[in-house]
Write a protein that holds these residues in place. Structure first.
Motif: not given
Length: 217
Positions: A191-194, A214-217
């Motif tokens: 996710c890139g944010k947790c 690979v990050y979703d953000d």
């Protein structure tokens, strides 16, 4: 030389320890305890053990998902975003998870006449995870030694290292960290944010490693 059992999640830290200590590891254990990201982590644990020729077993702990309270066990939407220093990240703690897993690993070690159990906790875990802190490591080591005929000991060589220190060691070992999983949400991509994604990004950057995750953000 093969005298140790390693608790191997498939994340950056335990995969680094797998390569760092592979000559001593007789068996690696992954625990499927129903977390959001078990299905992402464990295949990487299997991949690296196969590559190194180290026996690997998966032990189910499904009771934890039924009886324990943690956002890590409640689906991707329950995982908060932010850094580990933020109070909201405490919701990701699975109560006494390491204590339970280590107890099983100690039993496995004694059953195979192995002297050590290894885990890859590190200094960044100390903020919110009580069962990663030096005082826990010391206490559990003493309990394992006292509670087994062979005097099994706990080895946690990264306890006082940062995640960036571990990443630097992985760089020296030639580890491709794209073949590890960190994200607590366990969706298709990180996710890139947790908390674990933020920590992963910071550690790789500080260690001077190109982050191909690979990050979703």
């Amino acid at each position: 030389m093969k005298d140790s059992v390693l608790i191997l999640s498939g994340g950056m830290d335990s995969v680094t320890l797998l390569y760092d200590e592979h000559e001593r590891i007789a068996l690696a254990i992954s625990f499927d305890y129903g977390s959001n990201h078990n299905g992402k982590e464990i295949p990487f644990a299997q991949l690296h053990c196969k590559r190194l020729g180290i026996p690997h077993v998966i032990i189910p702990l499904d009771f934890m998902g039924k009886y324990f309270k943690s956002s890590l066990l409640e689906g991707a939407d329950a995982i908060p975003e932010g850094h580990y220093d933020d109070d909201n990240m405490k919701s990701t703690v699975v109560p006494f998870r390491n204590g339970i897993m280590l107890s099983i690993a100690v039993g496995v070690a004694e059953s195979h006449s192995l002297a050590y159990v290894m885990m890859a906790n590190h200094g960044g875990d100390h903020t919110i995870y009580p069962d990663c802190r030096p005082e826990f490591v010391e206490a559990f080591d003493a309990a394992a030694k006292a509670g087994t005929f062979v005097g099994v000991r706990l080895r946690s060589p990264y306890t006082n290292m940062t995640k960036a220190d571990i990443a630097r060691r992985g760089k020296e070992l030639g580890i491709d960290y794209s073949e590890t999983w960190s994200c607590y949400k366990g969706t298709e991509h990180h996710c890139g944010k947790c908390g674990t994604c933020v920590e992963r990004r910071e550690a790789l950057a500080e260690a001077g490693i190109e982050d191909t995750t690979v990050y979703d953000d």
